[in-house]
Design a protein around this motif. Structure first.
Motif, PDB file in Angstrom:
ATOM      1  N   LEU A  43      25.548  -3.304  30.766  1.00  0.00           N
ATOM      2  CA  LEU A  43      25.320  -3.536  29.149  1.00  0.00           C
ATOM      3  C   LEU A  43      25.571  -2.416  28.352  1.00  0.00           C
ATOM      4  CD1 LEU A  43      22.919  -4.847  31.153  1.00  0.00           C
ATOM      5  CD2 LEU A  43      21.623  -5.371  28.995  1.00  0.00           C
ATOM      6  N   THR A  44      26.172  -2.986  27.118  1.00  0.00           N
ATOM      7  CA  THR A  44      26.660  -1.903  26.248  1.00  0.00           C
ATOM      8  C   THR A  44      26.135  -2.297  24.820  1.00  0.00           C
ATOM      9  OG1 THR A  44      29.038  -1.700  27.264  1.00  0.00           O
ATOM     10  CG2 THR A  44      28.902  -1.202  24.804  1.00  0.00           C
ATOM     11  N   LEU A  45      25.522  -1.282  24.100  1.00  0.00           N
ATOM     12  CA  LEU A  45      25.041  -1.699  22.941  1.00  0.00           C
ATOM     13  C   LEU A  45      25.819  -2.210  21.917  1.00  0.00           C
ATOM     14  CD1 LEU A  45      22.037  -1.783  21.282  1.00  0.00           C
ATOM     15  CD2 LEU A  45      22.613   0.587  20.679  1.00  0.00           C
ATOM     16  N   ILE A  46      25.665  -3.041  21.092  1.00  0.00           N
ATOM     17  CA  ILE A  46      26.664  -3.337  20.088  1.00  0.00           C
ATOM     18  C   ILE A  46      25.817  -2.832  18.850  1.00  0.00           C
ATOM     19  CG2 ILE A  46      27.349  -5.377  18.661  1.00  0.00           C
ATOM     20  CD1 ILE A  46      27.053  -7.275  20.946  1.00  0.00           C
TER      21      ILE A  46
ATOM     22  N   ALA B   1      27.384  13.091  24.247  1.00  0.00           N
ATOM     23  CA  ALA B   1      26.738  11.753  24.415  1.00  0.00           C
ATOM     24  C   ALA B   1      26.110  11.667  25.898  1.00  0.00           C
ATOM     25  CB  ALA B   1      27.829  10.481  24.073  1.00  0.00           C
ATOM     26  N   GLN B   2      24.962  10.905  25.921  1.00  0.00           N
ATOM     27  CA  GLN B   2      24.466  10.579  27.240  1.00  0.00           C
ATOM     28  C   GLN B   2      25.319   9.798  28.018  1.00  0.00           C
ATOM     29  OE1 GLN B   2      22.726  10.375  24.215  1.00  0.00           O
ATOM     30  NE2 GLN B   2      21.662  12.207  24.287  1.00  0.00           N
ATOM     31  N   THR B   3      25.363  10.209  29.401  1.00  0.00           N
ATOM     32  CA  THR B   3      26.200   9.042  30.105  1.00  0.00           C
ATOM     33  C   THR B   3      25.232   8.992  31.629  1.00  0.00           C
ATOM     34  OG1 THR B   3      27.439  11.058  31.191  1.00  0.00           O
ATOM     35  CG2 THR B   3      28.156   9.855  29.379  1.00  0.00           C
ATOM     36  N   VAL B   4      25.198   7.767  31.803  1.00  0.00           N
ATOM     37  CA  VAL B   4      24.506   7.363  33.226  1.00  0.00           C
ATOM     38  C   VAL B   4      25.543   7.062  34.370  1.00  0.00           C
ATOM     39  CG1 VAL B   4      22.857   5.925  34.078  1.00  0.00           C
ATOM     40  CG2 VAL B   4      22.576   6.875  31.999  1.00  0.00           C
ATOM     41  N   THR B   5      25.615   7.451  35.457  1.00  0.00           N
ATOM     42  CA  THR B   5      26.585   7.234  36.505  1.00  0.00           C
ATOM     43  C   THR B   5      25.664   6.692  37.732  1.00  0.00           C
ATOM     44  OG1 THR B   5      27.757   9.001  35.858  1.00  0.00           O
ATOM     45  CG2 THR B   5      28.215   8.230  38.084  1.00  0.00           C
ATOM     46  N   TYR B  90      21.053  -3.933  40.108  1.00  0.00           N
ATOM     47  CA  TYR B  90      20.019  -2.669  39.589  1.00  0.00           C
ATOM     48  C   TYR B  90      20.639  -1.783  38.782  1.00  0.00           C
ATOM     49  CZ  TYR B  90      16.505  -4.256  42.727  1.00  0.00           C
ATOM     50  OH  TYR B  90      15.550  -5.152  43.342  1.00  0.00           O
ATOM     51  N   PHE B  91      20.130  -1.572  37.340  1.00  0.00           N
ATOM     52  CA  PHE B  91      20.755  -0.694  36.327  1.00  0.00           C
ATOM     53  C   PHE B  91      19.824   0.473  36.395  1.00  0.00           C
ATOM     54  CE2 PHE B  91      24.373  -3.120  35.439  1.00  0.00           C
ATOM     55  CZ  PHE B  91      24.214  -4.609  35.464  1.00  0.00           C
ATOM     56  N   CYS B  92      20.335   1.539  36.347  1.00  0.00           N
ATOM     57  CA  CYS B  92      19.563   2.702  35.814  1.00  0.00           C
ATOM     58  C   CYS B  92      20.062   2.962  34.424  1.00  0.00           C
ATOM     59  CB  CYS B  92      20.291   3.841  36.703  1.00  0.00           C
ATOM     60  SG  CYS B  92      19.557   5.644  36.330  1.00  0.00           S
ATOM     61  N   ALA B  93      19.015   3.456  33.422  1.00  0.00           N
ATOM     62  CA  ALA B  93      19.095   3.835  32.032  1.00  0.00           C
ATOM     63  C   ALA B  93      18.376   4.865  31.532  1.00  0.00           C
ATOM     64  CB  ALA B  93      18.619   2.237  31.344  1.00  0.00           C
ATOM     65  N   LEU B 104      19.009   2.117  24.835  1.00  0.00           N
ATOM     66  CA  LEU B 104      19.178   2.460  26.031  1.00  0.00           C
ATOM     67  C   LEU B 104      20.682   2.617  26.562  1.00  0.00           C
ATOM     68  CD1 LEU B 104      16.811  -0.184  27.693  1.00  0.00           C
ATOM     69  CD2 LEU B 104      16.683   2.094  28.038  1.00  0.00           C
ATOM     70  N   VAL B 105      21.119   3.687  27.437  1.00  0.00           N
ATOM     71  CA  VAL B 105      22.264   3.744  27.904  1.00  0.00           C
ATOM     72  C   VAL B 105      22.233   3.436  29.412  1.00  0.00           C
ATOM     73  CG1 VAL B 105      24.074   5.539  28.321  1.00  0.00           C
ATOM     74  CG2 VAL B 105      22.822   5.446  26.247  1.00  0.00           C
ATOM     75  N   PHE B 106      22.911   2.578  29.782  1.00  0.00           N
ATOM     76  CA  PHE B 106      23.096   2.112  31.158  1.00  0.00           C
ATOM     77  C   PHE B 106      24.025   2.683  32.080  1.00  0.00           C
ATOM     78  CE2 PHE B 106      19.710  -1.169  30.999  1.00  0.00           C
ATOM     79  CZ  PHE B 106      19.952  -1.674  29.587  1.00  0.00           C
ATOM     80  N   GLY B 107      23.908   2.636  33.251  1.00  0.00           N
ATOM     81  CA  GLY B 107      24.925   2.756  34.213  1.00  0.00           C
ATOM     82  C   GLY B 107      25.524   1.636  34.542  1.00  0.00           C
ATOM     83  N   LYS B 108      26.599   1.727  35.477  1.00  0.00           N
ATOM     84  CA  LYS B 108      27.500   0.538  35.624  1.00  0.00           C
ATOM     85  C   LYS B 108      26.731  -0.477  36.721  1.00  0.00           C
ATOM     86  CE  LYS B 108      31.755   2.462  34.634  1.00  0.00           C
ATOM     87  NZ  LYS B 108      32.086   1.621  33.532  1.00  0.00           N
ATOM     88  N   GLY B 109      25.799  -0.154  37.207  1.00  0.00           N
ATOM     89  CA  GLY B 109      25.048  -0.968  38.109  1.00  0.00           C
ATOM     90  C   GLY B 109      25.414  -0.878  39.689  1.00  0.00           C
ATOM     91  N   THR B 110      24.497  -1.123  40.558  1.00  0.00           N
ATOM     92  CA  THR B 110      24.381  -1.399  41.961  1.00  0.00           C
ATOM     93  C   THR B 110      24.062  -2.540  42.411  1.00  0.00           C
ATOM     94  OG1 THR B 110      24.275   0.911  42.286  1.00  0.00           O
ATOM     95  CG2 THR B 110      23.761  -0.337  44.164  1.00  0.00           C
ATOM     96  N   LYS B 111      24.885  -3.269  42.875  1.00  0.00           N
ATOM     97  CA  LYS B 111      24.636  -4.666  43.594  1.00  0.00           C
ATOM     98  C   LYS B 111      23.824  -4.629  44.915  1.00  0.00           C
ATOM     99  CE  LYS B 111      26.294  -9.288  44.906  1.00  0.00           C
ATOM    100  NZ  LYS B 111      27.433 -10.141  44.690  1.00  0.00           N
ATOM    101  N   LEU B 112      22.570  -4.860  45.229  1.00  0.00           N
ATOM    102  CA  LEU B 112      21.948  -4.812  46.186  1.00  0.00           C
ATOM    103  C   LEU B 112      21.877  -6.325  47.017  1.00  0.00           C
ATOM    104  CD1 LEU B 112      20.389  -2.979  48.213  1.00  0.00           C
ATOM    105  CD2 LEU B 112      18.144  -3.807  46.673  1.00  0.00           C
TER     106      LEU B 112
END
Lengths: 115, 116
Positions: A43-46, B1-5, B90-93, B104-112
């Motif tokens: 998800l990316t914030l718009i 800027a914050q990043t989530v990996t 599952y997304f970490c944020a 919210l800043v999201f990671g790219k996700g993990t498919k479980l």
């Protein structure tokens, strides 16, 4: 937690047209957030929509393409304008669950396909 | 800027077993919140668990728990006794704690995937 009704749930649109997505919240909230989720992506914030003021857009998103209205504390719309196939995504609205840090509630999303 | 990996695009687990999903983040702030969200095929985003950065104690919600390592900027999710219904993205944020609503800043996700 807040409850959000998001409409439409999905739509298929012709390129060059516009689509308006609506989110109705069952309680008054200060901020509403609009996110885009491209196929298979995160998800990316718009933009962030605050009632009574102009929405704040993130880098890469502009008001002419994604105009937002926030007429009151329970409702907001996002319009995707002059659509192209690259706009095919899921669009979600979100609000904070009351006290900061208690998480966010999301609408059920609008799956947009542009043909 | 914050990043989530999130370094694991996909993970799989056998039903009833335990799995851990990894998440690291980068921020210069000292006060913030971390979340794990689940997105099943219905695409509804569901809050699984949250952690306040100023709390040293790891959050727990039934079968879900986190290992929060603030110094290492790590926030992993452990799912115990995995069930078929846990299969999802599952997304970490991350969100900054500034008193007002923060994005919210999201990671790219993990498919479980949960195997029966």
């Amino acid at each position: 937690s807040a409850v959000i009704s998001q409409k439409p749930s999905r739509d298929i649109c012709q390129r060059g047209t516009s689509l308006t997505i609506q989110c109705q919240v069952d309680s008054q909230v200060t901020m509403m957030f609009w996110y885009r989720q491209q196929p298979g992506q995160s998800l990316t914030l718009i933009a962030t929509a605050n009632q009574g003021s102009e929405a704040t857009y993130e880098s890469g998103f502009v008001i002419d393409k994604f105009p937002i209205s926030r007429p009151n504390l329970t409702f907001s719309t996002l319009t995707v304008s002059n659509m192209s196939p690259e706009d095919s995504s899921i669009y979600l609205c979100s609000v904070e669950n009351g006290v900061a840090g208690y998480g966010y509630t999301f609408g059920s999303g609008t799956r947009l396909t542009v043909v | 800027a914050q990043t989530v990996t999130q370094s694991q695009p996909e993970m799989s687990v056998q039903e009833a077993e335990t799995v851990t999903l990894s998440c690291t983040y980068d921020t210069s702030e000292s006060d913030y919140y971390l979340f794990w969200y689940k997105q099943p095929p219905s695409r509804q985003m569901i809050l699984v668990i949250r952690q306040e950065a100023y709390k040293q104690q790891n959050a727990t919600e039934n079968r879900f728990s986190v290992n929060f390592q603030k110094a290492a900027k790590s926030f992993s999710l452990k799912i115990s006794d995995s069930q078929l219904g846990d299969a999802a993205m599952y997304f970490c944020a991350y969100s900054h704690a500034q008193g007002g609503s923060e994005k919210l800043v999201f990671g790219k996700g993990t498919k479980l995937t949960v195997n029966p």
